[in-house]
Scaffold this active site. Structure first.
Site, PDB file in Angstrom:
ATOM      1  N   ASN A  42       0.846  -1.193   0.000  1.00 18.28           N
ATOM      2  CA  ASN A  42       0.000   0.000   0.000  1.00 18.28           C
ATOM      3  C   ASN A  42       0.881   1.242   0.000  1.00 18.28           C
ATOM      4  O   ASN A  42       1.966   1.269   0.599  1.00 18.28           O
ATOM      5  CB  ASN A  42      -0.992   0.000   1.163  1.00 18.28           C
ATOM      6  CG  ASN A  42      -0.374  -0.156   2.522  1.00 18.28           C
ATOM      7  OD1 ASN A  42       0.671  -0.780   2.679  1.00 18.28           O
ATOM      8  ND2 ASN A  42      -1.009   0.405   3.530  1.00 18.28           N
ATOM      9  N   ILE A  43       0.395   2.254  -0.711  1.00 14.56           N
ATOM     10  CA  ILE A  43       1.121   3.526  -0.815  1.00 14.56           C
ATOM     11  C   ILE A  43       0.117   4.635  -0.509  1.00 14.56           C
ATOM     12  O   ILE A  43      -0.811   4.868  -1.303  1.00 14.56           O
ATOM     13  CB  ILE A  43       1.729   3.696  -2.222  1.00 14.56           C
ATOM     14  CG1 ILE A  43       2.672   2.520  -2.544  1.00 14.56           C
ATOM     15  CG2 ILE A  43       2.473   5.033  -2.326  1.00 14.56           C
ATOM     16  CD1 ILE A  43       3.119   2.447  -4.003  1.00 14.56           C
ATOM     17  N   GLU A  44       0.275   5.254   0.656  1.00 12.34           N
ATOM     18  CA  GLU A  44      -0.700   6.250   1.113  1.00 12.34           C
ATOM     19  C   GLU A  44      -0.332   7.649   0.637  1.00 12.34           C
ATOM     20  O   GLU A  44       0.742   7.878   0.058  1.00 12.34           O
ATOM     21  CB  GLU A  44      -0.804   6.185   2.643  1.00 12.34           C
ATOM     22  CG  GLU A  44      -1.329   4.831   3.096  1.00 12.34           C
ATOM     23  CD  GLU A  44      -1.608   4.755   4.586  1.00 12.34           C
ATOM     24  OE1 GLU A  44      -1.139   5.620   5.345  1.00 12.34           O
ATOM     25  OE2 GLU A  44      -2.323   3.803   4.987  1.00 12.34           O
ATOM     26  N   CYS A  53      -4.054   0.441  -2.628  1.00 12.59           N
ATOM     27  CA  CYS A  53      -3.861  -0.784  -1.848  1.00 12.59           C
ATOM     28  C   CYS A  53      -2.737  -1.646  -2.440  1.00 12.59           C
ATOM     29  O   CYS A  53      -2.401  -1.533  -3.624  1.00 12.59           O
ATOM     30  CB  CYS A  53      -5.138  -1.617  -1.846  1.00 12.59           C
ATOM     31  SG  CYS A  53      -6.534  -0.868  -0.990  1.00 12.59           S
ATOM     32  N   GLU A  55      -2.784  -4.813  -3.155  1.00  5.87           N
ATOM     33  CA  GLU A  55      -3.238  -5.733  -4.206  1.00  5.87           C
ATOM     34  C   GLU A  55      -3.257  -5.040  -5.565  1.00  5.87           C
ATOM     35  O   GLU A  55      -2.841  -5.601  -6.583  1.00  5.87           O
ATOM     36  CB  GLU A  55      -4.651  -6.245  -3.895  1.00  5.87           C
ATOM     37  CG  GLU A  55      -4.766  -7.006  -2.589  1.00  5.87           C
ATOM     38  CD  GLU A  55      -5.154  -6.108  -1.414  1.00  5.87           C
ATOM     39  OE1 GLU A  55      -4.612  -4.990  -1.293  1.00  5.87           O
ATOM     40  OE2 GLU A  55      -5.999  -6.539  -0.612  1.00  5.87           O
ATOM     41  N   CYS A  90      -9.936  -5.519   0.277  1.00  3.76           N
ATOM     42  CA  CYS A  90     -11.081  -4.603   0.255  1.00  3.76           C
ATOM     43  C   CYS A  90     -11.935  -4.831  -0.993  1.00  3.76           C
ATOM     44  O   CYS A  90     -11.520  -5.492  -1.952  1.00  3.76           O
ATOM     45  CB  CYS A  90     -10.613  -3.151   0.339  1.00  3.76           C
ATOM     46  SG  CYS A  90     -10.057  -2.463  -1.228  1.00  3.76           S
ATOM     47  N   CYS A  93     -10.429  -3.730  -4.431  1.00  2.00           N
ATOM     48  CA  CYS A  93      -9.421  -4.680  -4.942  1.00  2.00           C
ATOM     49  C   CYS A  93     -10.087  -5.951  -5.460  1.00  2.00           C
ATOM     50  O   CYS A  93      -9.643  -6.529  -6.449  1.00  2.00           O
ATOM     51  CB  CYS A  93      -8.400  -4.994  -3.860  1.00  2.00           C
ATOM     52  SG  CYS A  93      -7.331  -3.575  -3.509  1.00  2.00           S
TER      53      CYS A  93
HETATM   54  N1  THU Z   1      -5.289  -1.539   2.310  1.00  2.00           N
HETATM   55  C1  THU Z   1      -4.705  -2.368   1.392  1.00  2.00           C
HETATM   56  O1  THU Z   1      -3.549  -2.177   0.999  1.00  2.00           O
HETATM   57  N2  THU Z   1      -5.435  -3.387   0.900  1.00  2.00           N
HETATM   58  C2  THU Z   1      -6.728  -3.666   1.238  1.00  2.00           C
HETATM   59  O2  THU Z   1      -7.320  -4.571   0.675  1.00  2.00           O
HETATM   60  C3  THU Z   1      -7.385  -2.899   2.306  1.00  2.00           C
HETATM   61  C4  THU Z   1      -6.650  -1.715   2.803  1.00  2.00           C
HETATM   62  C5  THU Z   1      -4.523  -0.405   2.840  1.00  2.00           C
HETATM   63  C6  THU Z   1      -5.017   0.950   2.412  1.00  2.00           C
HETATM   64  C7  THU Z   1      -4.524   1.843   3.529  1.00  2.00           C
HETATM   65  O3  THU Z   1      -3.208   2.262   3.215  1.00  2.00           O
HETATM   66  C8  THU Z   1      -4.468   0.927   4.742  1.00  2.00           C
HETATM   67  O4  THU Z   1      -4.562  -0.405   4.247  1.00  2.00           O
HETATM   68  C9  THU Z   1      -5.593   1.167   5.739  1.00  2.00           C
HETATM   69  O5  THU Z   1      -6.828   1.117   5.126  1.00  2.00           O
END
Ligand code: THU
Length: 136
Positions: A42-44, A53, A55, A90, A93
């Site tokens: 994940n890259i925020e 996300c 995935e 999620c 994804c």
């Molecule tokens: N996140 C994912 O990388 N994959 C998912 O399927 C659900 C959520 C990440 C997004 C965010 O950076 C962190 O988890 C919290 O939601």
């Protein structure tokens, strides 16, 4: 490629996460039909909504490189990278998986202490909208 190996690759990918806002680190390892594996994290973003996300990072890297056939993905995640339970992808994804994968695509949801649960895409995204079923 064994589920164990793919789960181990997802855990390594989790160490690449950029998650300064949620502190929740996620890793994914996507197995292509030809045996190639693409990793993602994940890259925020400070503006929150541009966050991607793990995935989708893995899928988009693979699709960019020309892959269209996929067998399985392993995913793991946890606050500060500490895995406490099986990680479910999620909804967004899951829909991206639907775009490229058949009903029997496997999702290995990694849990604590080397465990994982495996589900098919059909199980985790029932009654789905897909190009193959609805747009041809
Ligand atoms: N996140 C994912 O990388 N994959 C998912 O399927 C659900 C959520 C990440 C997004 C965010 O950076 C962190 O988890 C919290 O939601």
């Amino acid at each position: 490629m064994s589920p164990e190996k793919l789960v181990a690759m997802a855990k390594e990918a989790m160490t690449h996460a950029y998650a300064p806002y949620s502190g929740y680190k996620v890793g994914a390892a996507l197995l292509c039909a030809d045996g190639t594996v693409y990793s993602g994290c994940n890259i925020e973003n400070a503006s929150y909504t541009p966050t991607i996300c793990a995935e989708r990072t893995a899928f988009f890297k693979a699709v960019y490189d020309g892959h269209r056939d996929f067998k399985a993905i392993a995913v793991c995640g946890g606050k500060d990278g500490v895995i406490t339970g099986a990680f479910p992808p999620c909804g967004v994804c899951r829909q991206v998986m639907r775009e490229f994968c058949e009903d029997d695509f496997l999702i290995h949801m990694a849990g604590a202490e080397g465990t994982w649960e495996t589900h098919t895409l059909a199980e985790i995204l029932p009654c789905s909208f897909s190009a193959k079923k609805h747009m041809r």
